[in-house]
Design a protein around this motif. Sequence first.
Motif, PDB file in Angstrom:
ATOM      1  N   ALA A 341      -5.348  -4.015  43.611  1.00 16.32           N
ATOM      2  CA  ALA A 341      -5.545  -4.017  45.062  1.00 16.32           C
ATOM      3  C   ALA A 341      -4.596  -4.979  45.762  1.00 16.32           C
ATOM      4  O   ALA A 341      -4.039  -4.669  46.820  1.00 16.32           O
ATOM      5  CB  ALA A 341      -6.997  -4.357  45.391  1.00 16.32           C
ATOM      6  N   ARG A 342      -4.405  -6.199  45.234  1.00 17.73           N
ATOM      7  CA  ARG A 342      -3.550  -7.185  45.915  1.00 17.73           C
ATOM      8  C   ARG A 342      -2.104  -6.700  45.988  1.00 17.73           C
ATOM      9  O   ARG A 342      -1.470  -6.769  47.040  1.00 17.73           O
ATOM     10  CB  ARG A 342      -3.618  -8.521  45.185  1.00 17.73           C
ATOM     11  N   SER A 343      -1.561  -6.210  44.879  1.00 16.31           N
ATOM     12  CA  SER A 343      -0.178  -5.725  44.903  1.00 16.31           C
ATOM     13  C   SER A 343      -0.035  -4.507  45.805  1.00 16.31           C
ATOM     14  O   SER A 343       0.979  -4.351  46.495  1.00 16.31           O
ATOM     15  CB  SER A 343       0.275  -5.382  43.480  1.00 16.31           C
ATOM     16  N   ARG A 344      -1.036  -3.648  45.849  1.00 22.15           N
ATOM     17  CA  ARG A 344      -0.960  -2.455  46.691  1.00 22.15           C
ATOM     18  C   ARG A 344      -0.973  -2.838  48.162  1.00 22.15           C
ATOM     19  O   ARG A 344      -0.253  -2.239  48.981  1.00 22.15           O
ATOM     20  CB  ARG A 344      -2.111  -1.510  46.388  1.00 22.15           C
ATOM     21  N   GLY A 357       5.881  -7.870  39.160  1.00 17.29           N
ATOM     22  CA  GLY A 357       6.891  -8.054  38.134  1.00 17.29           C
ATOM     23  C   GLY A 357       7.807  -9.205  38.472  1.00 17.29           C
ATOM     24  O   GLY A 357       8.205  -9.383  39.639  1.00 17.29           O
ATOM     25  N   ASN A 358       8.122 -10.006  37.501  1.00 17.91           N
ATOM     26  CA  ASN A 358       8.958 -11.188  37.735  1.00 17.91           C
ATOM     27  C   ASN A 358      10.397 -10.745  38.000  1.00 17.91           C
ATOM     28  O   ASN A 358      11.113 -10.348  37.088  1.00 17.91           O
ATOM     29  CB  ASN A 358       8.900 -12.115  36.518  1.00 17.91           C
ATOM     30  N   SER A 371       5.264  -3.960  43.602  1.00 20.49           N
ATOM     31  CA  SER A 371       5.822  -2.621  43.775  1.00 20.49           C
ATOM     32  C   SER A 371       4.928  -1.594  43.094  1.00 20.49           C
ATOM     33  O   SER A 371       4.122  -1.926  42.213  1.00 20.49           O
ATOM     34  CB  SER A 371       7.230  -2.541  43.177  1.00 20.49           C
ATOM     35  N   ALA A 372       5.080  -0.344  43.544  1.00 18.50           N
ATOM     36  CA  ALA A 372       4.491   0.791  42.824  1.00 18.50           C
ATOM     37  C   ALA A 372       5.417   1.098  41.660  1.00 18.50           C
ATOM     38  O   ALA A 372       6.563   1.497  41.846  1.00 18.50           O
ATOM     39  CB  ALA A 372       4.348   1.997  43.749  1.00 18.50           C
ATOM     40  N   VAL A 373       4.927   0.898  40.466  1.00 20.88           N
ATOM     41  CA  VAL A 373       5.797   0.873  39.290  1.00 20.88           C
ATOM     42  C   VAL A 373       6.542   2.190  39.107  1.00 20.88           C
ATOM     43  O   VAL A 373       7.719   2.203  38.757  1.00 20.88           O
ATOM     44  CB  VAL A 373       4.961   0.552  38.033  1.00 20.88           C
ATOM     45  N   PHE A 374       5.889   3.306  39.380  1.00 21.28           N
ATOM     46  CA  PHE A 374       6.484   4.607  39.080  1.00 21.28           C
ATOM     47  C   PHE A 374       6.782   5.409  40.342  1.00 21.28           C
ATOM     48  O   PHE A 374       6.847   6.634  40.292  1.00 21.28           O
ATOM     49  CB  PHE A 374       5.549   5.408  38.182  1.00 21.28           C
ATOM     50  N   SER A 375       6.969   4.749  41.477  1.00 19.69           N
ATOM     51  CA  SER A 375       7.199   5.485  42.717  1.00 19.69           C
ATOM     52  C   SER A 375       8.596   6.087  42.774  1.00 19.69           C
ATOM     53  O   SER A 375       8.788   7.202  43.260  1.00 19.69           O
ATOM     54  CB  SER A 375       6.980   4.564  43.923  1.00 19.69           C
TER      55      SER A 375
END
Length: 640
Positions: A341-344, A357-358, A371-375
């Motif tokens: 939720a926080r990253s979104r 991600g660092n 980020s959305a990893v697979f966007s």
Amino acid sequence: MTRTGRGSTRYGRPAAQPAGDYEPPPSIRYQPGGGVTVAFHGDDDRRREFVFSRLPLPGWHELLAAAFAERVGPNGTLRTLTSARNCWEAVGRLMRFLHEHRPSPPATPQELTLADVKAFYWHRAAKNVYLGHVDLRDARGVLLTGHLGTLMAPQVVDFLQQRLPGRNHLGGEPGYSDGELTRLVSAARADVAAIRDRIKAGEDLVVRYRQDPDAVVAADRELAVTLTAIADTGAVPDMPGWGANRLPQRIVLASHLLLTFRDLPPVLVLLAAVTGRNGETLKELPAAHRVLDGRAVELQVIKRRRGPRRWFDTVTWEIGPPSRQLHTPGGLYLLLLDLTARSRAICGSPHLFCAWGNRHRDGQHSTPEHSAVFSTTLHGRDLALSKWAANRPDPVLADPTPTPARPSGEEPAAAPVPAPLKVSFNRIKTSVDVRRTKQLGGHLPSAARSNTMPVLFNNYLRNDPTMLDWAHEVMADAVSEAERAALDAHNRALSAAGGALRVVAGPAEADRLEQAGLDPQTARQAADGQLDTAWTGCVDHDHHPATGATCSSSFLDCFHCGNCLVTSDHLPKLLSLLDALNTCRLRMSEADWWHRYGSTWAAITRDILTKFSPQELEQAGHRKSADVLLDLVEAPWEQP
């Protein structure tokens, strides 16, 4: 087009429309310098521009661009960025090969020869047959499209339209054994539980610090201050110094509140195991959902391989009790929704898999870390599932390879060292499909969920060792049960008609037959063959044991009658009858065959042939002939 809201349209007042004609933007664009490009906008909302001026052989560019635009356009079949890129790369390899493989390359499609196409295939297939198959498949889809397909030589078109050579399709990857799947799912569930507990502990620390900073113990107060700042801003502070431990320490700090890239492998493995969906579908799960009465989650998933305009499917996943959160698809989905939720909220993506991600290396802070990893692409992040399974504190291991048997007297071989398990989404899905099919008794219409029955069988079940072992067990049990039922039917019929067959092994002589209980006259008639019927002998045709009247039964019923006499002279005909019964088995269903001939087959194999020695059976086998009596003893309308 200003009318909006309720009442803006009604009967007799059509909806507002934009003024003028609508012209969609062209997919083919001509550059000022003479180049041509194709703009792609896929159904997955991913975009790319393909520049044909980068390819050799300029005489092909405009025709290739038009055919490629048709293949990847709104009405084409390649509507994902991955499929469009794969086709583009295959076309590029073909053009470069044509430019390099001979001194005078084909400058236009009219100059392309059959030898050029075959040479390209074998050039790619020399490394891997699959590569040759895929490249020729993708390239021919463009070459045969539109006006380009009418310009090539007829023999080239005929070859491209044939079935592709060189690929033997044997189905997908086999799944895991029961032990491997249990170990893999248990490891993923343990790691996801640890991720959940870790983030929950960080959230609880932030809540306690905000409520009463002094209530937090001194040892955790500094961490609480940092985590509170991360919760407010989403920014993970840099760690002091430039040592080798600086970046790992920063990842550990962020992992107190955020799902990180390192957490993705166990999360996706567990999600694949509980949902039975493939990796592509899971990577594109949406955050939008609907909870149905607190019992299930409804959301829309993407199944790309269903074909154009058939991507989207609505699924309903059970939530279950809180104690089963990591065992049910709905419970796990809602958990991941909370963990991301926080990253979104920071990156604003509608996808489920948003993570931290660092990306701040050497003091560079320009790249967003949430980020959305697979966007952007489904293959942009290497999940390294096998690496995760091998590098856990308790590695997930494959089943050991069986040790071959050694001759007696030799020292036993050392036990093989178990290797780390190779993990892939395809093998997980295959394993889940196999287990579900077994639970449903092999009923494919019920087992097929995300695939059609042919796809489920050909790509997931057909070559799986676990499925084959189970199918063999089921067939063996079914045959054994059918044999028992047939033998029971034979014994019941025999009990009602005399109680036992008269089977006399050895030479069919009168004195031996008298010793078997026949009177002298009947024994002499039997020894001379005067009492023979179709396949056996009958010692008293005028008095059936069950009725006392003249026998009117079929010759197949002789095997269940107490008047039946079998000697070694009858063995060739009995073996011929067994061959005829086996031939009938190929022409009719198993159920019908067991119903009609099962009891006869059981009587011969279990109650007659077992009374003779192997030598007698072998000699009789040399004297048997093709049986034609079975067709004569049954009415024509009863023949299979």
